[in-house]
Scaffold this active site. Structure first.
Site, PDB file in Angstrom:
ATOM      1  N   SER A  20       0.831  -1.206   0.000  1.00  0.00           N
ATOM      2  CA  SER A  20       0.000   0.000   0.000  1.00  0.00           C
ATOM      3  C   SER A  20       0.866   1.256   0.000  1.00  0.00           C
ATOM      4  CB  SER A  20      -0.890   0.006   1.237  1.00  0.00           C
ATOM      5  OG  SER A  20      -0.060  -0.126   2.390  1.00  0.00           O
ATOM      6  N   ASN A  22       3.223   3.982  -2.597  1.00  0.00           N
ATOM      7  CA  ASN A  22       2.851   4.949  -3.629  1.00  0.00           C
ATOM      8  C   ASN A  22       2.171   4.248  -4.816  1.00  0.00           C
ATOM      9  OD1 ASN A  22       4.611   6.891  -6.030  1.00  0.00           O
ATOM     10  ND2 ASN A  22       3.073   7.723  -4.679  1.00  0.00           N
ATOM     11  N   LYS A 129       9.533  -4.118  -8.908  1.00  0.00           N
ATOM     12  CA  LYS A 129      10.713  -3.989  -9.773  1.00  0.00           C
ATOM     13  C   LYS A 129      11.975  -4.218  -8.945  1.00  0.00           C
ATOM     14  CE  LYS A 129       8.162  -1.063 -12.984  1.00  0.00           C
ATOM     15  NZ  LYS A 129       7.797   0.288 -13.456  1.00  0.00           N
ATOM     16  N   ALA A 163       3.437   6.513 -10.338  1.00  0.00           N
ATOM     17  CA  ALA A 163       2.183   6.236  -9.613  1.00  0.00           C
ATOM     18  C   ALA A 163       1.253   7.451  -9.522  1.00  0.00           C
ATOM     19  CB  ALA A 163       2.517   5.717  -8.217  1.00  0.00           C
ATOM     20  N   LYS A 214      15.769  -1.073 -15.536  1.00  0.00           N
ATOM     21  CA  LYS A 214      15.708   0.360 -15.898  1.00  0.00           C
ATOM     22  C   LYS A 214      15.936   1.254 -14.680  1.00  0.00           C
ATOM     23  CE  LYS A 214      11.638   1.268 -13.995  1.00  0.00           C
ATOM     24  NZ  LYS A 214      11.299   2.336 -13.056  1.00  0.00           N
ATOM     25  N   ASN A 279      14.248   7.521  -8.416  1.00  0.00           N
ATOM     26  CA  ASN A 279      15.665   7.150  -8.506  1.00  0.00           C
ATOM     27  C   ASN A 279      16.484   8.284  -9.136  1.00  0.00           C
ATOM     28  OD1 ASN A 279      15.954   4.220  -7.626  1.00  0.00           O
ATOM     29  ND2 ASN A 279      14.198   4.106  -8.996  1.00  0.00           N
ATOM     30  N   GLN A 307      14.502   1.778  -5.542  1.00  0.00           N
ATOM     31  CA  GLN A 307      14.775   0.418  -6.020  1.00  0.00           C
ATOM     32  C   GLN A 307      16.075   0.349  -6.834  1.00  0.00           C
ATOM     33  OE1 GLN A 307      11.921  -1.984  -5.143  1.00  0.00           O
ATOM     34  NE2 GLN A 307      12.002  -0.155  -3.874  1.00  0.00           N
TER      35      GLN A 307
END
Ligand SMILES: NC(=O)C1=CN([C@@H]2O[C@H](COP(=O)(O)OP(=O)(O)OC[C@H]3O[C@@H](n4cnc5c(N)ncnc54)[C@H](O)[C@@H]3O)[C@@H](O)[C@H]2O)C=CC1
Ligand SMILES: O=C(CO)COP(=O)(O)O
Length: 358
Positions: A20, A22, A129, A163, A214, A279, A307
């Site tokens: 739960s 973003n 991801k 998001a 990515k 990122n 990430q």
């Protein structure tokens, strides 16, 4: 509909959203609205919330009363049929479809807790991801971690999906990676909206690999931005990063279809993340501030998680064990810069000396 011991008897699928944050909250809006008008699914959707207190109130209580995740997706209403549940097992029991959407570093522990507590006939779909590290030097896809731990099939949904923009219902696309056609169509129904268009693709590993890799490239794009380079440089980061993504898929996951890189999960997600992702933002601040990535993540993201840096570490863990770091110089440089083992200025030398120019 009749209910017996919490199980539906009319064949409707129960959906559980595991996460739960973003993206988890934005997808709860999409899915929560969709199930209201689809016969295949139960109208109530449970959403597991990692509980925390905000101004003296529990986040689950805020979501269930005000229908907004005020911490991770402020300003967007979550449909009232999405019920926030603080206990993972309670949220997950009896579900037929699990949508996994948590920062990837937390997935192994969450999966372990679910073992023995889910239906053997369930279907998973990962929106996560990243990778998990395996003992001995390898990495595993998140979908494989789910499949191996929970013994259920697990598809993926990846795409150019910042998001907040999805929650604002700005038009975008996503790719579902799955090699079972019927299940693919079911998942497409669950996720597709007029502003969120889905392509189902059988090349599921490549779809997932694009989504994970990515984020490393986007971290590099942030370094270039922070160093003051312009859009031509960013285009080079995107191009060389894409070359490394393709090469990585060829080297470790045979059988990628080139056209998969042209789906939303590929070039489109790479571009959006290199311009508008977290990122990129934090990596640019890293160059200018002299603070560590961890410090900046805390300061800038209010609990959201990066990430790219952990994914760079996971990929490096494998490349190093196979003596292949120099074949993926951008992935390697991003990892070393994040760890403080390479000055960030060296990122531009990495681009200048990239094997693609030799
Ligand atoms: N945010 C975005 O724009 C997009 C994110 N994704 C991917 O979706 C996945 C989830 O990302 P977000 O929903 O954005 O998460 P996020 O970055 O907002 O992370 C915060 C979430 O992590 C939870 N959390 C904190 N500590 C935890 C713990 N110990 N165990 C379990 N959960 C904990 C928090 O409660 C919160 O729900 C990631 O893999 C991300 O790459 C994919 C597309 C878009
Ligand atoms: O995956 C994303 C967009 O598709 C979000 O990227 P960031 O995690 O860099 O914000």
């Amino acid at each position: 509909m009749t209910e017996q011991n919490g199980k539906t008897t009319d064949g409707k699928k129960k959906v559980c959203i595991v996460g739960s944050g973003n993206w988890g909250s934005a997808i709860a809006k999409v899915v929560g609205n969709n199930v209201k008008s689809l016969d295949e699914f139960e109208t109530e959707v449970k959403m597991w919330v990692f509980e925390e207190e905000i101004n003296g109130r529990k986040l689950t209580e805020i979501i269930n009363t005000d229908h907004e995740n005020v911490k991770y997706l402020p300003g967007h209403k979550i449909p009232e049929n999405v019920i926030a549940v603080p206990d993972l097992i309670d949220s997950a029991k009896d579900a037929d479809i699990y949508i996994f959407v948590i920062p990837h570093q937390f997935l192994p522990k969450v999966c372990q807790q679910l073992v023995g507590n889910i239906k053997s006939t369930a279907l998973g779909v990962s929106l996560i991801k990243g990778f998990t590290m395996k003992e001995g030097g390898g990495i595993a896809l998140i979908s494989s971690e789910v499949e191996n731990t929970l013994k259920i099939p697990c598809a993926v949904l990846m795409g150019a999906n910042i998001a907040n923009e999805v929650a604002s219902e700005n038009y975008c696309e996503a790719t579902i990676g799955i090699n079972n056609k019927d299940q693919g169509l079911l998942l497409k129904k669950l996720f597709q909206a007029d502003y969120f268009r889905i392509v189902v693709c059988e090349d599921e590993d490549t779809v997932e690999l694009c989504g994970a890799l990515k984020n490393i490239v986007a971290t590099g794009a942030g370094f270039a931005d922070g160093l003051g380079y312009g859009d031509n440089t960013k285009a080079a980061v995107i191009r060389l990063g894409l070359m490394e993504m393709v090469k990585f898929c060829e080297a470790f996951y045979h059988g990628s279809t080139q056209s998969t890189f042209l789906e939303s999960c590929g070039v489109a997600d790479l571009v959006t993340t290199c311009y508008a992702g977290r990122n990129r933002k934090v990596a640019a601040a890293f160059v200018k501030s002299g603070k560590t990535i961890e410090e900046l993540e805390k300061e800038m993201l209010n609990g959201q998680k990066l990430q790219g840096p952990p994914t760079a570490e996971e990929v490096n863990f494998m490349l190093k064990s196979k003596n292949m770091e120099d074949r993926f110089p951008m992935f390697t440089a991003v990892h070393k810069i994040c760890k403080g083992d390479l000055p960030v200025e060296e990122f531009i030398n990495c681009l200048k000396n990239h094997p693609e120019h030799m």
